[in-house]
Scaffold this motif. Structure first.
Motif, PDB file in Angstrom:
ATOM      1  N   UNK A 145      54.526  27.183  45.338  1.00  0.00           N
ATOM      2  CA  UNK A 145      53.190  26.576  45.395  1.00  0.00           C
ATOM      3  C   UNK A 145      52.117  27.658  45.512  1.00  0.00           C
ATOM      4  N   UNK A 146      52.339  28.607  46.433  1.00  0.00           N
ATOM      5  CA  UNK A 146      51.373  29.684  46.648  1.00  0.00           C
ATOM      6  C   UNK A 146      51.179  30.501  45.366  1.00  0.00           C
ATOM      7  N   UNK A 147      52.293  30.765  44.675  1.00  0.00           N
ATOM      8  CA  UNK A 147      52.216  31.530  43.431  1.00  0.00           C
ATOM      9  C   UNK A 147      51.452  30.788  42.346  1.00  0.00           C
ATOM     10  N   UNK A 148      51.648  29.484  42.281  1.00  0.00           N
ATOM     11  CA  UNK A 148      50.925  28.678  41.290  1.00  0.00           C
ATOM     12  C   UNK A 148      49.421  28.767  41.530  1.00  0.00           C
ATOM     13  N   UNK A 149      49.035  28.670  42.800  1.00  0.00           N
ATOM     14  CA  UNK A 149      47.612  28.802  43.134  1.00  0.00           C
ATOM     15  C   UNK A 149      47.080  30.192  42.828  1.00  0.00           C
ATOM     16  N   UNK A 150      47.897  31.218  43.088  1.00  0.00           N
ATOM     17  CA  UNK A 150      47.493  32.590  42.799  1.00  0.00           C
ATOM     18  C   UNK A 150      47.254  32.795  41.304  1.00  0.00           C
ATOM     19  N   UNK A 151      48.188  32.332  40.478  1.00  0.00           N
ATOM     20  CA  UNK A 151      48.058  32.497  39.028  1.00  0.00           C
ATOM     21  C   UNK A 151      46.829  31.798  38.480  1.00  0.00           C
ATOM     22  N   UNK A 152      46.639  30.525  38.878  1.00  0.00           N
ATOM     23  CA  UNK A 152      45.469  29.768  38.403  1.00  0.00           C
ATOM     24  C   UNK A 152      44.168  30.397  38.887  1.00  0.00           C
ATOM     25  N   UNK A 153      44.152  30.852  40.155  1.00  0.00           N
ATOM     26  CA  UNK A 153      42.952  31.469  40.703  1.00  0.00           C
ATOM     27  C   UNK A 153      42.561  32.744  39.970  1.00  0.00           C
ATOM     28  N   UNK A 154      43.548  33.578  39.640  1.00  0.00           N
ATOM     29  CA  UNK A 154      43.273  34.821  38.914  1.00  0.00           C
ATOM     30  C   UNK A 154      42.710  34.545  37.517  1.00  0.00           C
ATOM     31  N   UNK A 155      43.277  33.544  36.853  1.00  0.00           N
ATOM     32  CA  UNK A 155      42.814  33.225  35.499  1.00  0.00           C
ATOM     33  C   UNK A 155      41.360  32.781  35.507  1.00  0.00           C
ATOM     34  N   UNK A 156      41.023  31.875  36.404  1.00  0.00           N
ATOM     35  CA  UNK A 156      39.635  31.385  36.452  1.00  0.00           C
ATOM     36  C   UNK A 156      38.677  32.458  36.960  1.00  0.00           C
ATOM     37  N   UNK A 157      39.165  33.347  37.844  1.00  0.00           N
ATOM     38  CA  UNK A 157      38.329  34.440  38.344  1.00  0.00           C
ATOM     39  C   UNK A 157      37.983  35.407  37.212  1.00  0.00           C
ATOM     40  N   UNK A 158      38.996  35.796  36.434  1.00  0.00           N
ATOM     41  CA  UNK A 158      38.760  36.702  35.303  1.00  0.00           C
ATOM     42  C   UNK A 158      37.904  36.018  34.240  1.00  0.00           C
ATOM     43  N   UNK A 159      38.220  34.750  33.970  1.00  0.00           N
ATOM     44  CA  UNK A 159      37.473  34.017  32.954  1.00  0.00           C
ATOM     45  C   UNK A 159      36.015  33.800  33.307  1.00  0.00           C
ATOM     46  N   UNK A 160      35.700  33.813  34.613  1.00  0.00           N
ATOM     47  CA  UNK A 160      34.321  33.557  35.035  1.00  0.00           C
ATOM     48  C   UNK A 160      33.371  34.686  34.660  1.00  0.00           C
ATOM     49  N   UNK A 167      35.419  29.381  27.083  1.00  0.00           N
ATOM     50  CA  UNK A 167      35.866  28.664  25.894  1.00  0.00           C
ATOM     51  C   UNK A 167      37.387  28.551  25.937  1.00  0.00           C
ATOM     52  N   UNK A 168      37.979  27.601  25.200  1.00  0.00           N
ATOM     53  CA  UNK A 168      39.438  27.455  25.210  1.00  0.00           C
ATOM     54  C   UNK A 168      40.190  28.744  24.897  1.00  0.00           C
ATOM     55  N   UNK A 169      39.742  29.475  23.872  1.00  0.00           N
ATOM     56  CA  UNK A 169      40.457  30.694  23.492  1.00  0.00           C
ATOM     57  C   UNK A 169      40.311  31.771  24.561  1.00  0.00           C
ATOM     58  N   UNK A 170      39.106  31.922  25.150  1.00  0.00           N
ATOM     59  CA  UNK A 170      38.909  32.915  26.206  1.00  0.00           C
ATOM     60  C   UNK A 170      39.782  32.616  27.421  1.00  0.00           C
ATOM     61  N   UNK A 171      39.869  31.332  27.773  1.00  0.00           N
ATOM     62  CA  UNK A 171      40.696  30.936  28.909  1.00  0.00           C
ATOM     63  C   UNK A 171      42.168  31.210  28.620  1.00  0.00           C
ATOM     64  N   UNK A 172      42.581  30.968  27.389  1.00  0.00           N
ATOM     65  CA  UNK A 172      43.970  31.239  27.001  1.00  0.00           C
ATOM     66  C   UNK A 172      44.264  32.733  27.026  1.00  0.00           C
ATOM     67  N   UNK A 173      43.314  33.550  26.578  1.00  0.00           N
ATOM     68  CA  UNK A 173      43.495  35.003  26.601  1.00  0.00           C
ATOM     69  C   UNK A 173      43.582  35.524  28.034  1.00  0.00           C
ATOM     70  N   UNK A 174      42.721  35.000  28.908  1.00  0.00           N
ATOM     71  CA  UNK A 174      42.786  35.386  30.319  1.00  0.00           C
ATOM     72  C   UNK A 174      44.121  34.980  30.924  1.00  0.00           C
ATOM     73  N   UNK A 175      44.596  33.792  30.564  1.00  0.00           N
ATOM     74  CA  UNK A 175      45.894  33.330  31.055  1.00  0.00           C
ATOM     75  C   UNK A 175      47.034  34.199  30.567  1.00  0.00           C
ATOM     76  N   UNK A 176      46.989  34.597  29.295  1.00  0.00           N
ATOM     77  CA  UNK A 176      48.026  35.461  28.739  1.00  0.00           C
ATOM     78  C   UNK A 176      48.050  36.808  29.451  1.00  0.00           C
ATOM     79  N   UNK A 177      46.853  37.368  29.740  1.00  0.00           N
ATOM     80  CA  UNK A 177      46.768  38.658  30.431  1.00  0.00           C
ATOM     81  C   UNK A 177      47.337  38.563  31.850  1.00  0.00           C
ATOM     82  N   UNK A 178      46.957  37.513  32.576  1.00  0.00           N
ATOM     83  CA  UNK A 178      47.445  37.332  33.943  1.00  0.00           C
ATOM     84  C   UNK A 178      48.953  37.082  33.956  1.00  0.00           C
ATOM     85  N   UNK A 179      49.441  36.274  33.013  1.00  0.00           N
ATOM     86  CA  UNK A 179      50.876  35.995  32.932  1.00  0.00           C
ATOM     87  C   UNK A 179      51.666  37.274  32.688  1.00  0.00           C
ATOM     88  N   UNK A 180      51.193  38.100  31.762  1.00  0.00           N
ATOM     89  CA  UNK A 180      51.873  39.366  31.468  1.00  0.00           C
ATOM     90  C   UNK A 180      51.887  40.273  32.688  1.00  0.00           C
TER      91      UNK A 180
END
Length: 352
Positions: A145-160, A167-180
């Motif tokens: 649970x904690x990790x899920x919150x960490x991953x989502x938080x990082x993506x929205x923080x970077x995307x902000x 935009x959808x593509x920017x959010x996806x790119x931020x997600x790909x970077x955080x996932x990697x």
């Protein structure tokens, strides 16, 4: 004054048209009923397939008259039933998470795997194995649970920090970077602390070795989240039309978003604690479900549960029979379906 009045009338007309379209898109329960029957048949078929083939008759005997001395009965109860039920639950949890994420962000590319939620859960489980090796399954779910919150938080923080919004593509790119990043850190931790064998299961994704006790614990955690998701279905339908329209219809958008985000974290965290980082289920199934079931989330959520479970059951079955007696990672099979799907969506949204 006349112009303001005209705009209000236009907005009301738009709302009426959209709500009519949603009501018209509601299917009968026949599609859902047939899908449930197909899922149950698929689960029974899956029980018999694998490196050890079990006949229909033996399955029926094992379910009705279990014998401890029968090897096939032991395989059925100790291995096959837990993993088939576990696969169905993981597919359901990830699919509902994807449905909710797409409704919250109005982003067709949103999903637990792409938005860093899945990788965050796997990362925290790697931390748990390295520093808290005696963690039980309850504790692993909490770490997830904690990790899920960490991953989502990082993506929205970077995307902000991006210009012109998320935009959808920017959010996806931020997600790909955080996932990697999180996957790389997970691998580094696993190698440094000599827990690579334990974490490789979660990083590859799969339900091999799942026990019924773990499945029941996961259902206990995520069952309440699914009930809340059903309760939010009408609100998600309105929210999917846009925040301004949702506020105009009297919806408490901020409250709904926080509750829905908590549901996503619980469902994704529980799924990862069972099957590891299985990707793209939460991306593909919501789109397929909306095509079949319409745009009303009172149908989309139950439909995504069934279709997600169906996908994972067959992915796990293929993982067993492609190269017996060895297991193929389920995450690799879902990626074969999900990556082309993602590229098509990304191309479409990029043009938009």
């Amino acid at each position: 004054m006349e112009e303001i009045r005209r705009k209000q009338l236009t907005k009301k007309e738009t709302q009426k048209r959209l709500m009519k379209r949603l009501q018209a898109s509601q299917p009968t329960g026949a599609i859902l009923f047939i899908s449930i029957i197909v899922l149950l048949i698929s689960m029974v078929i899956s029980l018999g397939l694998g490196s050890v083939q079990i006949s229909w008759r033996t399955i029926l005997e094992g379910l009705t008259a279990f014998e401890e001395t029968n090897t096939h009965h032991l395989i059925l109860y100790d291995l096959r039933i837990p993993r088939v039920v576990g696969a169905a639950l993981v597919g359901a949890f990830l699919s509902v998470s994807g449905v909710i994420m797409q409704a919250l962000t109005l982003n067709p590319l949103a999903s637990p795997s792409i938005m860093g939620v899945t990788s965050g859960s796997a990362f925290m489980i790697a931390i748990a194995f390295a520093f808290f090796p005696l963690s039980n399954h309850y504790q692993l779910i909490l770490w997830s649970f904690l990790g899920a919150g960490l991953g989502a938080g990082l993506v929205f923080f970077i995307g902000s920090f991006t210009k012109r919004g998320l935009t959808p593509v920017k959010l996806a790119l931020a997600g790909a970077a955080v996932s990697t990043l999180l996957q790389s850190l997970s691998t580094m931790i696993a190698l440094h602390f000599n827990v690579a064998r334990d974490t490789s299961f979660w990083l590859a994704g799969g339900v091999a070795g799942v026990r019924m006790e773990s499945v029941l614990v996961a259902l206990l955690f995520a069952g309440l989240a699914l009930i809340v998701a059903f309760a939010l279905s009408r609100s998600l339908t309105i929210l999917s039309l846009g925040e301004e329209m949702a506020k105009g219809l009297g919806l408490k958008v901020t409250v709904i978003k926080w509750i829905a985000l908590l549901v996503v974290l619980i469902l994704t965290g529980t799924a990862v604690s069972i099957a590891g980082a299985v990707g793209f289920v939460g991306l593909v199934i919501p789109h397929i479900t909306k095509k079949i079931m319409g745009l009303d989330y009172r149908w989309v959520i139950p439909g995504s549960i069934v279709f997600g479970a169906l996908l994972m059951v067959w992915a796990d079955t293929l993982a067993r029979i492609i190269n017996p007696p060895y297991e193929t990672p389920v995450g690799a099979l879902t990626a074969l379906l999900g990556v082309p799907f993602f590229l098509v969506l990304a191309r479409k949204e990029g043009r938009g």
